[in-house]
Design an enzyme around this catalytic site. Structure first.
Site, PDB file in Angstrom:
ATOM      1  N   LYS A  23      11.665  96.450 -25.118  1.00  0.00           N
ATOM      2  CA  LYS A  23      10.606  96.075 -26.068  1.00  0.00           C
ATOM      3  C   LYS A  23       9.293  96.773 -25.732  1.00  0.00           C
ATOM      4  O   LYS A  23       8.627  97.347 -26.601  1.00  0.00           O
ATOM      5  CB  LYS A  23      10.397  94.561 -26.046  1.00  0.00           C
ATOM      6  CG  LYS A  23       9.135  94.094 -26.749  1.00  0.00           C
ATOM      7  CD  LYS A  23       8.946  92.602 -26.670  1.00  0.00           C
ATOM      8  CE  LYS A  23       8.038  92.133 -25.563  1.00  0.00           C
ATOM      9  NZ  LYS A  23       6.597  92.364 -25.782  1.00  0.00           N
ATOM     10  N   ASN A  24       8.918  96.698 -24.460  1.00  0.00           N
ATOM     11  CA  ASN A  24       7.594  97.199 -24.094  1.00  0.00           C
ATOM     12  C   ASN A  24       7.515  98.723 -24.058  1.00  0.00           C
ATOM     13  O   ASN A  24       6.443  99.277 -23.865  1.00  0.00           O
ATOM     14  CB  ASN A  24       7.149  96.609 -22.752  1.00  0.00           C
ATOM     15  CG  ASN A  24       6.787  95.139 -22.891  1.00  0.00           C
ATOM     16  OD1 ASN A  24       6.737  94.612 -23.999  1.00  0.00           O
ATOM     17  ND2 ASN A  24       6.543  94.480 -21.773  1.00  0.00           N
ATOM     18  N   CYS A 117      -0.150  86.883 -27.887  1.00  0.00           N
ATOM     19  CA  CYS A 117       0.654  85.989 -27.051  1.00  0.00           C
ATOM     20  C   CYS A 117      -0.262  84.966 -26.393  1.00  0.00           C
ATOM     21  O   CYS A 117      -1.379  85.262 -25.982  1.00  0.00           O
ATOM     22  CB  CYS A 117       1.359  86.828 -25.999  1.00  0.00           C
ATOM     23  SG  CYS A 117       2.856  86.117 -25.370  1.00  0.00           S
ATOM     24  N   ARG A 122      -6.751  87.852 -23.249  1.00  0.00           N
ATOM     25  CA  ARG A 122      -6.315  89.239 -23.002  1.00  0.00           C
ATOM     26  C   ARG A 122      -7.304  90.148 -23.677  1.00  0.00           C
ATOM     27  O   ARG A 122      -7.314  90.314 -24.865  1.00  0.00           O
ATOM     28  CB  ARG A 122      -4.895  89.431 -23.531  1.00  0.00           C
ATOM     29  CG  ARG A 122      -3.908  88.555 -22.808  1.00  0.00           C
ATOM     30  CD  ARG A 122      -2.562  88.578 -23.462  1.00  0.00           C
ATOM     31  NE  ARG A 122      -1.806  89.771 -23.199  1.00  0.00           N
ATOM     32  CZ  ARG A 122      -0.524  89.898 -23.508  1.00  0.00           C
ATOM     33  NH1 ARG A 122       0.108  88.911 -24.096  1.00  0.00           N
ATOM     34  NH2 ARG A 122       0.115  91.009 -23.242  1.00  0.00           N
ATOM     35  N   ASP A 306       6.178  89.278 -16.267  1.00  0.00           N
ATOM     36  CA  ASP A 306       7.158  88.934 -17.300  1.00  0.00           C
ATOM     37  C   ASP A 306       8.441  88.318 -16.723  1.00  0.00           C
ATOM     38  O   ASP A 306       9.319  87.902 -17.473  1.00  0.00           O
ATOM     39  CB  ASP A 306       7.526  90.184 -18.127  1.00  0.00           C
ATOM     40  CG  ASP A 306       6.410  90.569 -19.092  1.00  0.00           C
ATOM     41  OD1 ASP A 306       5.439  89.810 -19.222  1.00  0.00           O
ATOM     42  OD2 ASP A 306       6.512  91.643 -19.712  1.00  0.00           O
ATOM     43  N   ARG A 398      10.807  87.217 -30.650  1.00  0.00           N
ATOM     44  CA  ARG A 398       9.889  88.358 -30.601  1.00  0.00           C
ATOM     45  C   ARG A 398      10.431  89.454 -29.698  1.00  0.00           C
ATOM     46  O   ARG A 398      10.229  90.641 -29.964  1.00  0.00           O
ATOM     47  CB  ARG A 398       8.541  87.908 -30.014  1.00  0.00           C
ATOM     48  CG  ARG A 398       7.582  87.279 -30.972  1.00  0.00           C
ATOM     49  CD  ARG A 398       6.247  87.099 -30.286  1.00  0.00           C
ATOM     50  NE  ARG A 398       5.929  88.296 -29.528  1.00  0.00           N
ATOM     51  CZ  ARG A 398       5.258  88.334 -28.385  1.00  0.00           C
ATOM     52  NH1 ARG A 398       4.806  87.222 -27.847  1.00  0.00           N
ATOM     53  NH2 ARG A 398       5.029  89.473 -27.777  1.00  0.00           N
TER      54      ARG A 398
HETATM   55  C1  UD1 Z   1       1.870  94.517 -21.290  1.00  0.00           C
HETATM   56  C2  UD1 Z   1       3.193  93.964 -21.749  1.00  0.00           C
HETATM   57  C3  UD1 Z   1       3.377  92.522 -21.296  1.00  0.00           C
HETATM   58  C4  UD1 Z   1       3.172  92.424 -19.792  1.00  0.00           C
HETATM   59  C5  UD1 Z   1       1.857  93.059 -19.390  1.00  0.00           C
HETATM   60  C6  UD1 Z   1       1.657  93.113 -17.878  1.00  0.00           C
HETATM   61  C7  UD1 Z   1       3.603  95.136 -23.806  1.00  0.00           C
HETATM   62  C8  UD1 Z   1       3.732  95.079 -25.279  1.00  0.00           C
HETATM   63  N1  UD1 Z   1       3.251  94.027 -23.207  1.00  0.00           N
HETATM   64  O1  UD1 Z   1       0.840  93.747 -21.923  1.00  0.00           O
HETATM   65  O2  UD1 Z   1       4.698  92.108 -21.629  1.00  0.00           O
HETATM   66  O3  UD1 Z   1       3.164  91.064 -19.415  1.00  0.00           O
HETATM   67  O4  UD1 Z   1       1.797  94.410 -19.877  1.00  0.00           O
HETATM   68  O5  UD1 Z   1       2.739  93.741 -17.268  1.00  0.00           O
HETATM   69  O6  UD1 Z   1       3.855  96.155 -23.182  1.00  0.00           O
HETATM   70  N2  UD1 Z   1      -7.102  93.353 -19.444  1.00  0.00           N
HETATM   71  C9  UD1 Z   1      -8.472  93.417 -19.518  1.00  0.00           C
HETATM   72  N3  UD1 Z   1      -9.037  94.370 -20.319  1.00  0.00           N
HETATM   73  C10 UD1 Z   1      -8.293  95.256 -21.027  1.00  0.00           C
HETATM   74  C11 UD1 Z   1      -6.886  95.197 -20.953  1.00  0.00           C
HETATM   75  C12 UD1 Z   1      -6.316  94.229 -20.155  1.00  0.00           C
HETATM   76  O7  UD1 Z   1      -9.162  92.623 -18.885  1.00  0.00           O
HETATM   77  O8  UD1 Z   1      -8.874  96.094 -21.741  1.00  0.00           O
HETATM   78  C13 UD1 Z   1      -6.464  92.300 -18.626  1.00  0.00           C
HETATM   79  C14 UD1 Z   1      -5.697  91.309 -19.497  1.00  0.00           C
HETATM   80  O9  UD1 Z   1      -6.557  90.290 -19.957  1.00  0.00           O
HETATM   81  C15 UD1 Z   1      -4.662  90.800 -18.544  1.00  0.00           C
HETATM   82  C16 UD1 Z   1      -4.389  91.991 -17.635  1.00  0.00           C
HETATM   83  O10 UD1 Z   1      -5.483  92.874 -17.809  1.00  0.00           O
HETATM   84  O11 UD1 Z   1      -5.158  89.735 -17.763  1.00  0.00           O
HETATM   85  C17 UD1 Z   1      -3.081  92.714 -17.919  1.00  0.00           C
HETATM   86  O12 UD1 Z   1      -3.090  93.235 -19.213  1.00  0.00           O
HETATM   87  P1  UD1 Z   1      -2.308  94.569 -19.621  1.00  0.00           P
HETATM   88  O13 UD1 Z   1      -1.754  95.219 -18.402  1.00  0.00           O
HETATM   89  O14 UD1 Z   1      -3.193  95.351 -20.503  1.00  0.00           O
HETATM   90  O15 UD1 Z   1      -1.087  93.976 -20.429  1.00  0.00           O
HETATM   91  P2  UD1 Z   1      -0.664  94.293 -21.923  1.00  0.00           P
HETATM   92  O16 UD1 Z   1      -0.657  95.767 -22.153  1.00  0.00           O
HETATM   93  O17 UD1 Z   1      -1.430  93.431 -22.851  1.00  0.00           O
END
Ligand code: UD1
Length: 428
Positions: A23-24, A117, A122, A306, A398
């Protein structure tokens, strides 16, 4: 009427489960298709709700998306809109991954601010800051983020405060068409990002450092469509391994790379669950007693957030106390409340959970609070005494392709049932 998952606990699992494409990974591949004019072809696409949402995002941008089995064809030739609307972004946060590719190809993008989610706040500040460093001007109004770079993006030196998966991907997809060299430091290293880099490479992008925390991108003026097979879903594989640990005589999980599950396998070993690895096949035997294990989630190659809920289910049956520390998301312990209703003994203290092993879980009506928490409740149902009814299953749909069918095929007493809307689990 909505659907719920009914499980009669205590059946032994045996056989082989083949995991689907990740998925990711695929969601980002679909966004990357925007970068090239023409038809991109992706194989091993899981038919899950999130893929449907991303298809709809692309269709609203004017692309043509169609499927033949697990192959997706995305034709971007007649794209004529640059806006990802709120109804879709609110359903799936990963929709914001179209931001980078849209600005890179068309110099403009309008994307609703995400909801997404239900696992803690986030943010997307790192995505936006990086795009600004690449020369995009960013504004936000009426719930939408607008990014514009009418004369194109320019290479930059970007240092991410945190190795965010989404920010790394969005910035990569923007940088591949920027003028000059972009360096992304403290980049995320998840296998799905390496798969995205492989796809972008096949499209003509020039990226070095895949799998490391420093990515160097040499911008190119044009990208071409590519044909690509999505990597196997390591989280689905890990979920099935925990199912096997809980309930299997012998369960083989194939189709994901065991190297992507190194820490998961090592924590399973620490818990007393042997997994034998033979090429791309992992075989697990249970059911047994488990040793308590401390787990702390971290960006890859750390323990995946995850997989945290699934491990909480496992450790709730360990002979002793485990500490689970969630370092990636703020409130990813919501499903612990549901697991408690099945007899687990869990105390939450900020971003730590103390899991005191109990002798058994008992079946109950529960609700999936999010995707992985929902899967963890299904796992609990496999081994709980009596019947478990998991509601709010749209979370599970999902991200898992046919979880019910796959578990039933290896012997679980699990099926879809009709449930009165909102009636499953007598609580909000
Ligand atoms: C992706 C995955 C999700 C997984 C996560 C961490 C997808 C579709 N989803 O989510 O399944 O759990 O990686 O392995 O691939 N953050 C900030 N600022 C930002 C971006 C992120 O503070 O601009 C913080 C978020 O609030 C969170 C943390 O960083 O606490 C991790 O987020 P991120 O690594 O970006 O995860 P996703 O890409 O949303």
């Amino acid at each position: 009427m909505s659907r719920a998952i009914h499980i009669a606990g205590g059946r032994a699992l045996r056989g082989t489960v083949t995991v689907s494409g990740a998925k990711n990974a695929v969601l980002k591949h679909m966004a990357a298709a925007i970068l090239a004019e023409g038809v991109s072809t992706f194989h091993r696409v899981p038919r899950i709700a999130d893929v449907e949402v991303m298809s709809e995002v692309l269709r609203r941008l004017g692309a043509d998306v169609r499927f033949e089995g697990d192959t997706a064809f995305i034709d971007t030739t007649s794209m004529d809109s640059f806006e990802a609307p709120y109804d879709l972004v609110a359903t799936m946060r990963a929709s914001i991954l179209v931001l980078g590719p849209l600005v890179a190809r068309f110099g403009t993008a309008r994307v609703a601010m995400p909801g997404g989610c239900n696992i803690g706040s986030r943010k997307i500040d790192l995505h936006l800051k990086g795009l600004q460093q690449l020369g995009a001007s960013i504004s936000s109004e009426h719930g939408y983020i607008e990014a514009s770079a009418p004369t194109g993006l320019s290479g930059a030196h970007i240092f991410l405060d945190f190795p965010s998966v989404g920010a790394t991907e969005n910035l990569l997809m923007a940088a591949v068409k920027a003028r000059g060299t972009t360096t992304i430091e403290n980049a995320a290293r998840e296998p799905e990002i390496q798969d995205l880099i492989a796809l972008l490479g096949a499209m003509g992008a020039r990226i070095e450092g895949a799998g490391t925390s420093t990515l160097v991108v040499e911008g190119v003026p044009e990208l071409r469509p590519a044909e690509h097979t999505v990597i196997g879903d390591r989280i689905e594989a890990g979920t099935m391994l925990v199912a096997g640990a809980l309930a299997a005589e012998s369960l083989t999980v194939e189709g994901a790379d065991p190297a992507h599950l190194e820490l998961v396998l090592s924590k399973l070993a620490d818990a007393g669950v042997p997994v034998s690895v033979d090429g791309a096949r992992m075989t697990v035997a249970g059911p047994g007693r488990f040793a308590p294990v401390d787990v702390a989630t971290l960006p890859y190659p750390g323990f995946p957030t995850d997989m945290q809920p699934q491990f909480m289910t496992l450790l709730s049956l360990a002979d002793g106390d485990s500490v689970i520390t969630e370092n990636v998301f703020e409130s990813r312990f919501m499903f612990a409340d549901e697991l408690r209703r099945m007899g687990a003994d869990i105390t939450i203290d900020g971003h730590r959970a103390i899991v005191r092993g109990v002798k058994r879980l008992s079946g109950a009506p529960v609700k999936a609070p999010d995707l992985r928490g929902g899967a963890a409740l299904v796992l609990a149902g496999l081994v709980a005494e009596g019947e478990t009814l998991v509601g709010d299953t749209y979370h599970i749909e999902r991200g898992y392709e046919d979880l019910v069918g796959k578990l039933a095929a290896v012997g679980a007493a699990i099926e879809w049932v009709e449930a009165e809307g909102g009636d499953v689990g007598a609580h909000a």
